[in-house]
Design an enzyme around this catalytic site. Structure first.
Site, PDB file in Angstrom:
ATOM      1  N   LEU A 139       0.826  -1.221   0.000  1.00 57.95           N
ATOM      2  CA  LEU A 139       0.000   0.000   0.000  1.00 57.95           C
ATOM      3  C   LEU A 139       0.862   1.274   0.000  1.00 57.95           C
ATOM      4  CD1 LEU A 139      -2.890  -1.063   2.454  1.00 57.95           C
ATOM      5  CD2 LEU A 139      -2.806  -1.271  -0.048  1.00 57.95           C
ATOM      6  N   SER A 199       8.965  -2.875 -18.834  1.00 57.44           N
ATOM      7  CA  SER A 199       8.585  -1.586 -19.400  1.00 57.44           C
ATOM      8  C   SER A 199       9.369  -1.278 -20.666  1.00 57.44           C
ATOM      9  CB  SER A 199       8.865  -0.491 -18.351  1.00 57.44           C
ATOM     10  OG  SER A 199       8.811   0.801 -18.933  1.00 57.44           O
ATOM     11  N   TYR A 235      15.247   3.827 -12.473  1.00 56.73           N
ATOM     12  CA  TYR A 235      14.017   3.018 -12.584  1.00 56.73           C
ATOM     13  C   TYR A 235      14.175   2.026 -13.733  1.00 56.73           C
ATOM     14  CZ  TYR A 235       9.642   1.645 -14.634  1.00 56.73           C
ATOM     15  OH  TYR A 235       8.653   0.904 -15.233  1.00 56.73           O
ATOM     16  N   LYS A 278      14.396  -2.333 -13.977  1.00 58.42           N
ATOM     17  CA  LYS A 278      13.611  -3.228 -14.844  1.00 58.42           C
ATOM     18  C   LYS A 278      14.535  -4.103 -15.690  1.00 58.42           C
ATOM     19  CE  LYS A 278       9.354  -2.259 -13.786  1.00 58.42           C
ATOM     20  NZ  LYS A 278       8.514  -3.251 -13.090  1.00 58.42           N
ATOM     21  N   TYR A 299       5.587  -2.956 -21.038  1.00 59.63           N
ATOM     22  CA  TYR A 299       4.450  -2.063 -21.242  1.00 59.63           C
ATOM     23  C   TYR A 299       4.892  -0.793 -21.962  1.00 59.63           C
ATOM     24  CZ  TYR A 299       2.887  -4.589 -16.995  1.00 59.63           C
ATOM     25  OH  TYR A 299       2.580  -5.523 -16.045  1.00 59.63           O
ATOM     26  N   PHE A 300       4.043  -0.254 -22.798  1.00 58.88           N
ATOM     27  CA  PHE A 300       4.304   1.060 -23.374  1.00 58.88           C
ATOM     28  C   PHE A 300       3.626   2.084 -22.468  1.00 58.88           C
ATOM     29  CE2 PHE A 300       7.071   0.593 -27.013  1.00 58.88           C
ATOM     30  CZ  PHE A 300       7.287  -0.771 -26.910  1.00 58.88           C
ATOM     31  N   ASN A 305       2.731  11.111 -14.987  1.00 58.17           N
ATOM     32  CA  ASN A 305       2.271  10.688 -16.313  1.00 58.17           C
ATOM     33  C   ASN A 305       1.205  11.656 -16.849  1.00 58.17           C
ATOM     34  OD1 ASN A 305       2.563   7.319 -15.182  1.00 58.17           O
ATOM     35  ND2 ASN A 305       3.920   8.353 -16.601  1.00 58.17           N
ATOM     36  N   GLY A 341      15.483  13.237 -19.996  1.00 57.73           N
ATOM     37  CA  GLY A 341      15.269  11.787 -20.064  1.00 57.73           C
ATOM     38  C   GLY A 341      14.180  11.399 -21.037  1.00 57.73           C
ATOM     39  N   ASP A 342      13.362  12.353 -21.476  1.00 60.87           N
ATOM     40  CA  ASP A 342      12.293  12.019 -22.429  1.00 60.87           C
ATOM     41  C   ASP A 342      12.883  11.706 -23.802  1.00 60.87           C
ATOM     42  OD1 ASP A 342      10.249  12.198 -20.700  1.00 60.87           O
ATOM     43  OD2 ASP A 342       9.343  14.009 -21.500  1.00 60.87           O
TER      44      ASP A 342
END
Ligand code: WQD
Length: 339
Positions: free
Chosen positions: A33, A124, A148, A152, A176-177, A198, A294-295
């Site tokens: 949680l 991811s 992050y 992964k 995942y996209f 997001n 980072g994008d």
């Protein structure tokens, strides 16, 4: 079959729980949680009309959830639990390595101890780093640009080493996209903690008046309208992809394989905003801001392997994503203000 969902009250875990139950599986939820609430568990039981075992536990503390493997005949684990905010991972790398890596290693040791040989792992598209080709196939080179993403990629490599050591394992890694949208009932959806990183929850909170305006990070990318392009996949398609992956490994000899879960289409930020405004009738005030560190400019999937091997294909449209995301936000806002 009893299936343990770690991170089961999270955005993707909760929607996958509902889809698994529709497919006749018996999910058991484990969650600390840290990024979700017990209310999600209550709503899942309300939606399905069934009891769903829930254990509040941190994967880093195996004693707090080991008895799941003695109480139930666990056939598989779908491992969602992990932190996923890129920016936060840059600020707190050790927290991310402890939470994402240590937690997973404790889980894998328990699976080995209790001979649970089937696993679906939540990975991811971030493991592809800066796309060299689009649409992106699973064979694309892997690199990671942030802690992050590194957790992964490391976890994928840990699972592959584990598979080589334990040839009875059946492991499906799902990349995942951009998950977005909400369950069409409006009962469950994305619940970001604090300011949404997001874009979709930021858009719906802007439409709900919670945020004054949306900042568009960069309009100088080499794209048609200058804004970033992503593969937004409806959370219901993502959930069904997990069910198909579990069906696949259940019927498969020992295996390790990776699959992209995306639509194969890319939409720009401006296209997303326009679609949301057309579908909902809401206006999204926005300004252009500098690019976010980072994008990447363009990122969307080649989903053909999941289609041919898993028999899975995304069926929801960008319009469906906007409609369902807005229904969720509006209902939550209504409930919040009625309290
Ligand atoms: C989408 C587009 C932004 C917010 C991240 C993680 C990825 C995965 C999905 C976990 C980009 C733009 C965003 C805003 C904006 N998470 N944007 N204003 O960065 O593609 O992927 O979430 O697995 O690992 O990296 O998603 O929704 O943050 O951004 O203009 O306020 O929207 O620049 O073009 P992203 P996002």
């Amino acid at each position: 079959m009893h299936v343990v969902l770690t991170g089961g009250t999270g955005f993707i875990g909760s929607h996958t729980c509902a889809a698994l139950m529709e497919a006749g599986y018996d999910p058991i939820l484990i969650d600390n949680l840290s990024n979700s609430t017990l209310e999600v568990h209550r709503r899942l039981e309300e939606m399905t009309g069934k009891r769903i075992p829930f254990i509040q536990a941190d994967l880093r503390d195996p004693a707090s959830y080991e008895d799941v493997f003695t109480t139930y005949n666990v056939g598989a684990v779908i491992h969602f639990a992990g932190w996923k905010a890129v920016g936060e991972s840059v600020e707190k790398p050790l927290d991310y390595y402890h939470n994402n890596l240590s937690g997973t290693l404790q889980l894998l040791s328990l699976m080995e101890k209790y001979k649970v040989t089937r696993m679906v792992f939540s990975s991811s598209a971030t493991v592809y780093g800066t796309p060299q080709i689009t649409p992106i196939p699973e064979s694309h080179p892997l690199e990671t640009l942030n802690p992050y993403g590194r957790t992964k990629l490391m976890l994928e490599q840990i699972l592959l080493d584990w598979f080589h050591a334990l040839p009875s394992m059946r492991i499906a890694v799902l990349r995942y996209f951009n998950p977005a949208g909400a369950h069409p009932s409006g009962a469950i959806g994305e619940v970001p903690t604090g300011t949404p990183a997001n874009i979709m929850p930021y858009i719906t909170q802007t439409a709900a008046g919670i945020r004054p305006k949306l900042r568009i990070f960069g309009n100088d990318y080499p794209t048609a309208d200058g804004t970033g392009i992503r593969d937004y996949i409806h959370i219901q398609d993502l959930a069904s992809g997990h069910v198909r992956a579990l069906d696949h490994i259940n019927g498969s000899p020992p295996m390790y394989d990776t699959f992209n879960l995306g639509t194969g289409n890319g939409w720009s930020v401006l296209e997303l905003i326009r679609t949301f405004e057309q579908i909902t009738g809401q206006t999204i005030p926005h300004t252009f801001a500098p690019r976010r560190p980072g994008d990447v400019a363009v990122c969307y999937a080649d989903p053909s392997k999941a289609e041919s091997v898993l028999g899975w294909k995304a069926v929801h449209t960008l319009e469906d994503i906007c409609r369902d995301a807005w229904r969720w936000e509006s209902r939550e806002a209504e409930l919040y203000h009625s309290r």
